[in-house]
Enzyme design. Structure first.
Site, PDB file in Angstrom:
ATOM      1  CD  GLN A 279     -12.789  60.944 -13.198  1.00  0.00           C
ATOM      2  OE1 GLN A 279     -13.312  61.319 -12.158  1.00  0.00           O
ATOM      3  NE2 GLN A 279     -11.489  61.121 -13.453  1.00  0.00           N
TER       4      GLN A 279
ATOM      5  CB  SER B 193     -11.831  57.972 -10.866  1.00  0.00           C
ATOM      6  OG  SER B 193     -11.620  59.293 -10.420  1.00  0.00           O
TER       7      SER B 193
ATOM      8  CG  ASP C  49      -8.360  62.037 -11.378  1.00  0.00           C
ATOM      9  OD1 ASP C  49      -9.555  61.925 -11.715  1.00  0.00           O
ATOM     10  OD2 ASP C  49      -7.863  61.390 -10.437  1.00  0.00           O
TER      11      ASP C  49
END
Length: 320
Positions: A305, A255, A233
């Site tokens: 993502q 996110s 991430d």
């Protein structure tokens, strides 16, 4: 996946020396450490807080996967993880993780995890675990050809080099000073770092070598996967900003979801190449894809993502 031993990585920890007696990685001892409260119920603390002052999504993913992995047998390992971030997390409050055992089968087991603060879910995910199954069905893309990490500046040295440049654009100087003030439990070496003397639109692609700081060891593939969730991430969604940073600055970015597929055993405390690209952005959202490669060319993890990205026009210095 089997335990990450004999990975064919000729470099291994040769560039780090013998770390077996060194302090364990802070990612294992603190950042991803959970306190058991009851069966399938855990509490997480020790949160790294980015400049957004919200919880770092990678840490929540990593802790949730730690909780899920505790509910399966030793001979099964995660092969996929699908997550949604539903509320901003409060870094001042512990997070409770509740694991639901959806299914335990002979080959596959599925677990759902809900992360809760103030009585409300901030994050939900499902993780699927598989018993190792040999198969003749095998192929993968080829790893990009890039300089090895030994030939590249580490993140701190690169930032220092940028900041010493008198021609560095003011916007970049502010951002780099903010990044330099953060202490993160991972090491990064950027491949082909851009020049930052002026605002410029870049291709929505980036690559960097990454590994956990400290020593994790060979035996626990589950922990290496949890650390990879944390690593995956970091700076990921920012890939979608690269073509637009010359005209806009970020008003809000977070996110929305994150998915991972685990293909082969690896060690997260060894260098891996993180290849990131953004194939699309629109509707105040950006989509990013990523691949984590072992040094020996094996594709270890694939990531995807989507995040919300709200921009505002860049004010030119001539108007200030």
């Amino acid at each position: 996946m089997s335990a990450p031993e004999g990975l064919g990585d000729a470099h291994g920890d040769a560039d780090r020396g013998d770390l077996s007696g060194d302090l364990r990685s802070v990612l294992v001892t603190s950042v991803l450490n959970l306190e058991p409260l009851d069966e399938d119920l855990y509490r997480g603390r020790h949160y790294w807080v980015p400049t957004s002052q919200r919880l770092f999504g990678g840490q929540i993913m990593g802790q949730a996967l730690v909780a899920a992995a505790k509910s399966v047998s030793e001979d099964v390992h995660v092969h996929s993880l699908h997550c949604y971030f539903v509320r901003a997390g409060d870094p001042k409050v512990p997070v409770l993780y509740h694991v639901e055992r959806i299914r335990t089968g002979a080959s596959f087991s599925v677990r759902a995890v809900k992360a809760v603060q103030h009585g409300k879910a901030i994050f939900i995910c499902q993780a699927s675990f598989q018993q190792m199954q040999p198969s003749p069905l095998q192929h993968q893309f080829s790893m990009p050809s890039v300089p090895p990490p030994e030939d590249l500046l580490d993140h701190e040295a690169l930032i220092d080099q940028y900041l010493r440049d008198p021609n560095l654009h003011k916007k970049y100087r502010v951002g780099l000073n903010r990044v330099a003030a953060q202490e993160v439990p991972i090491e990064i070496k950027v491949v082909n770092p851009p020049t930052l003397t002026q605002l410029q639109a870049l291709e929505p692609k980036q690559m960097f070598w990454v590994r956990a700081r400290g020593y994790i060891g060979e035996g626990d593939i589950k922990m290496h996967c949890c650390v990879a969730a944390y690593i995956s991430d970091y700076a990921f969604l920012g890939t979608a900003l690269l073509p637009h940073q010359s005209k806009y600055k970020v008003n809000f970015m977070a996110s929305l979801d994150h998915s991972m597929w685990f293909h082969a055993p690896f060690r997260a405390d060894h260098w891996m190449l993180y290849e990131c690209e953004s194939p699309w952005a629109g509707g105040s959202r950006g989509l990013v894809h990523g691949r984590l490669w072992r040094r020996d060319g094996v594709l270890a993890v694939t990531c995807a993502q989507e995040g919300v990205i709200r921009l505002k026009p860049q004010v030119s210095e001539s108007k200030l």
